[in-house]
Design a protein around this motif. Sequence first.
Motif, PDB file in Angstrom:
ATOM      1  N   MET A   1      12.825  25.526  57.074  1.00  0.00           N
ATOM      2  CA  MET A   1      11.640  26.578  56.698  1.00  0.00           C
ATOM      3  C   MET A   1      10.578  25.737  56.117  1.00  0.00           C
ATOM      4  N   HIS A   2       9.181  26.279  56.624  1.00  0.00           N
ATOM      5  CA  HIS A   2       8.230  25.912  56.189  1.00  0.00           C
ATOM      6  C   HIS A   2       7.271  26.516  55.063  1.00  0.00           C
ATOM      7  N   ARG A   3       6.713  26.035  54.227  1.00  0.00           N
ATOM      8  CA  ARG A   3       6.036  26.773  53.322  1.00  0.00           C
ATOM      9  C   ARG A   3       4.673  27.052  53.515  1.00  0.00           C
ATOM     10  N   PHE A   4       4.437  28.278  54.199  1.00  0.00           N
ATOM     11  CA  PHE A   4       3.450  28.667  55.022  1.00  0.00           C
ATOM     12  C   PHE A   4       2.212  28.219  54.124  1.00  0.00           C
ATOM     13  N   LYS A   5       2.225  28.769  52.711  1.00  0.00           N
ATOM     14  CA  LYS A   5       0.857  28.790  52.096  1.00  0.00           C
ATOM     15  C   LYS A   5       0.345  27.383  51.698  1.00  0.00           C
ATOM     16  N   GLU A   6       1.385  26.282  51.994  1.00  0.00           N
ATOM     17  CA  GLU A   6       0.793  25.029  51.961  1.00  0.00           C
ATOM     18  C   GLU A   6       0.147  24.374  53.652  1.00  0.00           C
ATOM     19  N   LEU A   7       0.313  25.149  54.528  1.00  0.00           N
ATOM     20  CA  LEU A   7       0.079  24.881  55.775  1.00  0.00           C
ATOM     21  C   LEU A   7      -1.438  25.141  55.959  1.00  0.00           C
ATOM     22  N   GLU A   8      -2.319  24.159  56.440  1.00  0.00           N
ATOM     23  CA  GLU A   8      -3.927  24.163  56.525  1.00  0.00           C
ATOM     24  C   GLU A   8      -4.161  25.399  57.702  1.00  0.00           C
ATOM     25  N   ILE A   9      -3.222  25.162  58.649  1.00  0.00           N
ATOM     26  CA  ILE A   9      -3.583  26.296  59.765  1.00  0.00           C
ATOM     27  C   ILE A   9      -3.575  27.512  59.219  1.00  0.00           C
ATOM     28  N   ARG A  41      -7.404  43.680  63.681  1.00  0.00           N
ATOM     29  CA  ARG A  41      -6.007  43.439  63.905  1.00  0.00           C
ATOM     30  C   ARG A  41      -5.700  42.058  64.465  1.00  0.00           C
ATOM     31  N   ALA A  42      -6.330  41.533  65.466  1.00  0.00           N
ATOM     32  CA  ALA A  42      -6.012  40.213  66.109  1.00  0.00           C
ATOM     33  C   ALA A  42      -6.094  39.163  64.945  1.00  0.00           C
ATOM     34  N   SER A  43      -7.211  39.596  64.159  1.00  0.00           N
ATOM     35  CA  SER A  43      -7.481  38.095  63.281  1.00  0.00           C
ATOM     36  C   SER A  43      -6.358  38.248  62.065  1.00  0.00           C
ATOM     37  N   VAL A  44      -5.946  39.307  61.844  1.00  0.00           N
ATOM     38  CA  VAL A  44      -4.800  39.725  60.981  1.00  0.00           C
ATOM     39  C   VAL A  44      -3.643  38.763  61.261  1.00  0.00           C
ATOM     40  N   SER A  45      -3.572  38.930  62.705  1.00  0.00           N
ATOM     41  CA  SER A  45      -2.296  38.481  63.372  1.00  0.00           C
ATOM     42  C   SER A  45      -2.318  36.977  63.173  1.00  0.00           C
ATOM     43  N   LEU A  46      -3.401  36.165  63.186  1.00  0.00           N
ATOM     44  CA  LEU A  46      -3.344  34.504  62.920  1.00  0.00           C
ATOM     45  C   LEU A  46      -2.475  34.224  61.892  1.00  0.00           C
ATOM     46  N   PRO A  47      -3.061  34.463  60.425  1.00  0.00           N
ATOM     47  CA  PRO A  47      -2.116  34.048  59.586  1.00  0.00           C
ATOM     48  C   PRO A  47      -0.929  34.635  59.296  1.00  0.00           C
ATOM     49  N   SER A  48      -0.909  36.083  59.729  1.00  0.00           N
ATOM     50  CA  SER A  48       0.573  36.607  59.481  1.00  0.00           C
ATOM     51  C   SER A  48       1.684  36.264  60.396  1.00  0.00           C
ATOM     52  N   ASN A  49       1.401  35.864  61.691  1.00  0.00           N
ATOM     53  CA  ASN A  49       2.336  35.143  62.537  1.00  0.00           C
ATOM     54  C   ASN A  49       2.705  33.784  62.034  1.00  0.00           C
ATOM     55  N   ILE A  50       1.839  33.069  61.573  1.00  0.00           N
ATOM     56  CA  ILE A  50       2.119  31.740  61.022  1.00  0.00           C
ATOM     57  C   ILE A  50       3.131  31.768  59.841  1.00  0.00           C
ATOM     58  N   ALA A  51       2.817  32.961  58.904  1.00  0.00           N
ATOM     59  CA  ALA A  51       3.754  33.279  57.993  1.00  0.00           C
ATOM     60  C   ALA A  51       4.943  33.723  58.314  1.00  0.00           C
ATOM     61  N   GLY A  53       6.616  33.193  61.314  1.00  0.00           N
ATOM     62  CA  GLY A  53       7.335  31.981  61.961  1.00  0.00           C
ATOM     63  C   GLY A  53       7.726  31.014  60.919  1.00  0.00           C
ATOM     64  N   SER A  54       7.215  30.710  59.861  1.00  0.00           N
ATOM     65  CA  SER A  54       7.445  29.924  59.065  1.00  0.00           C
ATOM     66  C   SER A  54       8.921  30.002  58.375  1.00  0.00           C
ATOM     67  N   SER A  55       9.153  31.562  58.326  1.00  0.00           N
ATOM     68  CA  SER A  55      10.318  32.069  57.488  1.00  0.00           C
ATOM     69  C   SER A  55      11.667  31.841  58.490  1.00  0.00           C
ATOM     70  N   ARG A  56      11.366  31.542  60.089  1.00  0.00           N
ATOM     71  CA  ARG A  56      12.366  31.459  60.445  1.00  0.00           C
ATOM     72  C   ARG A  56      13.444  30.078  60.496  1.00  0.00           C
ATOM     73  N   SER A  57      14.623  30.198  60.895  1.00  0.00           N
ATOM     74  CA  SER A  57      15.588  29.187  60.886  1.00  0.00           C
ATOM     75  C   SER A  57      15.583  28.174  61.493  1.00  0.00           C
ATOM     76  N   PHE A  62      10.065  29.216  65.226  1.00  0.00           N
ATOM     77  CA  PHE A  62       8.771  29.077  64.706  1.00  0.00           C
ATOM     78  C   PHE A  62       7.584  29.075  65.767  1.00  0.00           C
ATOM     79  N   SER A  63       8.063  28.132  66.572  1.00  0.00           N
ATOM     80  CA  SER A  63       7.233  27.746  67.728  1.00  0.00           C
ATOM     81  C   SER A  63       6.793  29.116  68.725  1.00  0.00           C
ATOM     82  N   ARG A  64       7.758  29.775  68.750  1.00  0.00           N
ATOM     83  CA  ARG A  64       7.664  31.347  69.384  1.00  0.00           C
ATOM     84  C   ARG A  64       6.451  32.070  68.646  1.00  0.00           C
TER      85      ARG A  64
END
Length: 118
Positions: A1-9, A41-51, A53-57, A62-64
């Motif tokens: 699992m990744h800590r999304f808040k630390e990811l620059e993307i 909606r599309a712009s909200v999708s960017l950080p939301s999907n990164i977050a 995905g980071s919770s996936r096992s 996450f890549s998906r």
Amino acid sequence: MHRFKELEIWKRSRIFCSNVYDLTSKFPQSETFGLTNQLRRASVSLPSNIAEGSSRSSNKEFSRFLEITLGSAYEIETQLLIAFDLNFIEETEMDDLLKELQEIIKMVSKFKTTLKQA
């Protein structure tokens, strides 16, 4: 699992989303449920999907979510071009956002590649 808040993307996608909200607040009232809503909606999708995905096992999962993020990014690119075509935004505004969006796309793509190698 990744800590999304630390990811620059994630950080850059979040700022990008705020910039899209600022930009679309100047769109015509008639576009509230049209292009304004689509871009937001599309712009909200960017950080939301990164977050999300980071919770996936697994990195594969996450890549998906990063693939979905990329899809949203290309959707935004198209919508910004349409907003420019309709004279809702100036060329410089569009260029600035597209430049930042391209950087986010590169970062997401590169990160996705590193997940596959891990």
